[in-house]
Design an enzyme around this catalytic site. Structure first.
Site, PDB file in Angstrom:
ATOM      1  N   TYR A 161      -6.979   2.549   5.419  1.00 11.75           N
ATOM      2  CA  TYR A 161      -7.321   2.130   6.788  1.00 11.75           C
ATOM      3  C   TYR A 161      -8.358   1.002   6.817  1.00 11.75           C
ATOM      4  CZ  TYR A 161      -5.566   6.911   7.193  1.00 11.75           C
ATOM      5  OH  TYR A 161      -4.837   8.069   7.048  1.00 11.75           O
ATOM      6  N   HIS A 205      -5.385   9.389   0.298  1.00 10.15           N
ATOM      7  CA  HIS A 205      -5.439   8.515   1.478  1.00 10.15           C
ATOM      8  C   HIS A 205      -6.351   9.040   2.592  1.00 10.15           C
ATOM      9  CE1 HIS A 205      -3.838   5.638   4.498  1.00 10.15           C
ATOM     10  NE2 HIS A 205      -3.484   4.945   3.422  1.00 10.15           N
ATOM     11  N   ASP A 258       0.809  -1.210   0.000  1.00  7.16           N
ATOM     12  CA  ASP A 258       0.000   0.000   0.000  1.00  7.16           C
ATOM     13  C   ASP A 258       0.850   1.272   0.000  1.00  7.16           C
ATOM     14  OD1 ASP A 258      -2.146  -1.701   0.225  1.00  7.16           O
ATOM     15  OD2 ASP A 258      -3.013  -0.717   1.980  1.00  7.16           O
ATOM     16  N   ASP A 259       0.212   2.353  -0.442  1.00  2.64           N
ATOM     17  CA  ASP A 259       0.692   3.736  -0.241  1.00  2.64           C
ATOM     18  C   ASP A 259       1.825   4.161  -1.161  1.00  2.64           C
ATOM     19  OD1 ASP A 259      -1.165   3.624   1.757  1.00  2.64           O
ATOM     20  OD2 ASP A 259       0.255   3.757   3.413  1.00  2.64           O
ATOM     21  N   HIS A 272      -5.790   3.191  -4.619  1.00  4.33           N
ATOM     22  CA  HIS A 272      -5.794   3.351  -3.158  1.00  4.33           C
ATOM     23  C   HIS A 272      -6.163   4.785  -2.781  1.00  4.33           C
ATOM     24  CE1 HIS A 272      -5.038   1.969   0.835  1.00  4.33           C
ATOM     25  NE2 HIS A 272      -3.911   2.625   1.025  1.00  4.33           N
ATOM     26  N   HIS A 311      -5.833 -19.030   2.647  1.00  2.00           N
ATOM     27  CA  HIS A 311      -5.620 -18.100   1.533  1.00  2.00           C
ATOM     28  C   HIS A 311      -5.461 -16.671   2.057  1.00  2.00           C
ATOM     29  CE1 HIS A 311      -6.654 -21.419  -1.080  1.00  2.00           C
ATOM     30  NE2 HIS A 311      -7.852 -21.518  -0.544  1.00  2.00           N
TER      31      HIS A 311
END
Length: 218
Positions: free
Chosen positions: A130, A93, A39-40, A89, A185
């Site tokens: 988040y 954010h 992420d990010d 994403h 998984h």
């Protein structure tokens, strides 16, 4: 996480289900699968992460922030050219559960537009920052043919805050393995944020050597 990146028309992505997913896709023949996600990004440690993944032939998904993509568009193109899945994403954010539906739509659309403009492809997967979302978030993603992916294993690597300490490397590996061991998984979340993440890079390098045919990374 299937499907792969698609051409710029969002309708080229297959119809998306409504609601979040927490488990990696299964594969023909069974066996454990692991979805490794970052992420990010893109960030300063993204090239090192890509190098490790390519070296060990490990597949992964990058959930990128649109604003960060404007700073490193070449890395987004590299992720796609190297065969990795690139997801949405949001642009900056935010906590999607705390902004209006129209503001949520802007967060999704601006990020997808940035990827289309720089790479000619559109994201077919989305992860809310988040892990926060509303029913409107899920509907907006579905309308845009983006599957919503959360995670089931949190390495909490972001807490290292740029440290390269062996303590953080061991902690990241421990959280990934201890939490993922009981799941058939798992979807593992790591980060390649706007600051260098040497502990994440080191942990990934060590953990990649342990992946084998019983832990297929997709």
């Amino acid at each position: 996480l299937a499907p792969a990146n698609r051409p710029h028309d969002r309708n080229s992505c297959p119809p998306a289900p409504y609601g979040p997913r927490y488990s990696a896709p299964s594969v023909k023949g069974g066996g454990k699968t692991v979805a490794l996600t970052f992420d990010d990004g893109p960030g300063p440690s993204t090239p090192a992460i890509l190098s490790i993944l390519l070296h060990y032939k490990v597949r992964a998904t990058f959930f990128n922030i649109g604003d960060h993509e404007t700073e490193r568009p070449g890395l987004v193109s590299e992720e796609i050219q190297d065969g990795f899945l690139v997801g949405n994403h949001t642009w900056s954010h935010p906590n999607m559960a705390k902004i209006t539906q129209s503001a949520q739509a802007v967060q999704l659309d601006e990020t997808s537009k940035e990827q289309r403009d720089s790479t000619g492809t559109s994201p077919c997967v989305f992860r809310p920052p988040y892990g926060a979302y509303t029913s409107e978030t899920l509907a907006l993603a579905q309308q845009r043919h983006m599957s919503v992916w959360l995670w089931s294993v949190d390495t909490k690597d972001w807490k290292a805050d740029g440290s390269a300490s062996p303590h953080w490397v061991k902690r990241i590996i421990h959280l990934a393995e201890s939490a993922g061991r009981s799941l058939q998984h798992p979807v593992v979340i790591m980060h390649n944020e706007a600051i260098p993440v040497p502990a994440t890079v080191a942990a990934l390098d060590r953990k990649s050597t342990r992946l084998n045919s019983s832990h297929l990374v997709i």
